[in-house]
Design an enzyme around this catalytic site. Sequence first.
Site, mmCIF file in Angstrom:
data_model
loop_
_atom_site.group_PDB
_atom_site.id
_atom_site.type_symbol
_atom_site.label_atom_id
_atom_site.label_comp_id
_atom_site.label_asym_id
_atom_site.label_seq_id
_atom_site.Cartn_x
_atom_site.Cartn_y
_atom_site.Cartn_z
ATOM 1 N N ASN A 75 0.645 -1.396 -0.027
ATOM 2 C CA ASN A 75 -0.190 0.120 0.134
ATOM 3 C C ASN A 75 0.703 1.167 0.060
ATOM 4 O O ASN A 75 0.400 2.422 1.149
ATOM 5 C CB ASN A 75 -0.801 -0.409 1.219
ATOM 6 N N ARG A 76 2.082 1.514 -1.119
ATOM 7 C CA ARG A 76 2.824 2.150 -0.683
ATOM 8 C C ARG A 76 3.788 2.856 0.486
ATOM 9 O O ARG A 76 3.845 4.184 0.988
ATOM 10 C CB ARG A 76 1.866 3.280 -1.712
#
Length: 215
Positions: A192-193
């Site tokens: 999710n970055r």
Amino acid sequence: MEKDLGSYRKNYKKHALLKKNIPENPMELFQKWFYAADEDHCVEEANIVNLATVGSDNFPKSRIVLLKRFTWEGFIFYTNYNSEKGKSIAKNPNVCLTFFWHSIERQIIIKGIAEKIAENLSDGYFESRPDGSKLGAWASHQSEVIDSRTSLDKKLTYYENKFKEMEIPRPDYWGGYIVKPISIEFWQGRPNRMHDRLRYTLQENYDWKLERLEP
Ligand SMILES: Cc1cc2nc3c(=O)[nH]c(=O)nc-3n(C[C@H](O)[C@H](O)[C@H](O)COP(=O)(O)O)c2cc1C
């Protein structure tokens, strides 16, 4: 022409980078990550590195070179001292090296100062190269404009004849640089970055300050 790449998306999830697991000296962590990349069968040449310099036109320029050695002091690559990068480094030795090993989801960004290595070290490495590469170093005035491929091939033939049956010496315009790091940032891709980024910065007393950066 247009292509939308908005849906290109990969989730990174193989490893984590936590302060509690890492050494005080970033060179140790570099070595660990380098070996991991080198042993990964998906990484073809772990020593490929992007080198960015700042030119006299004040623009950055980056290109790939091959890392040929690393020591406690820094990172060594070889090139033509009269090339565009060589001229840039002569005016401004501040450079940046970036490694990216996709399959292990890791990036390392090194800011440092580039210095020519001692001539005997460049001699030693030059001697270890195959004759074809040695002749290439003579034939190519790297980064100069040339009118055709034929002219380049003619220069190669000239040096093949010139150095026939003799030891090919190192041209004095060809040799190594060592990049002595002032900061090394390790990036580990996470889901999710929410990536892990840890940056070591060299202090005046030569200790390394360690900081976590937001992804
Ligand atoms: C995989 C790869 C490895 C390379 N290794 C080197 C190298 O070790 N030294 C070098 O001078 N150029 C190397 N090059 C060529 C450079 O990317 C660049 O074209 C050349 O050094 C001239 O750059 P400059 O005009 O900015 O000085 C390599 C290119 C690639 C794609």
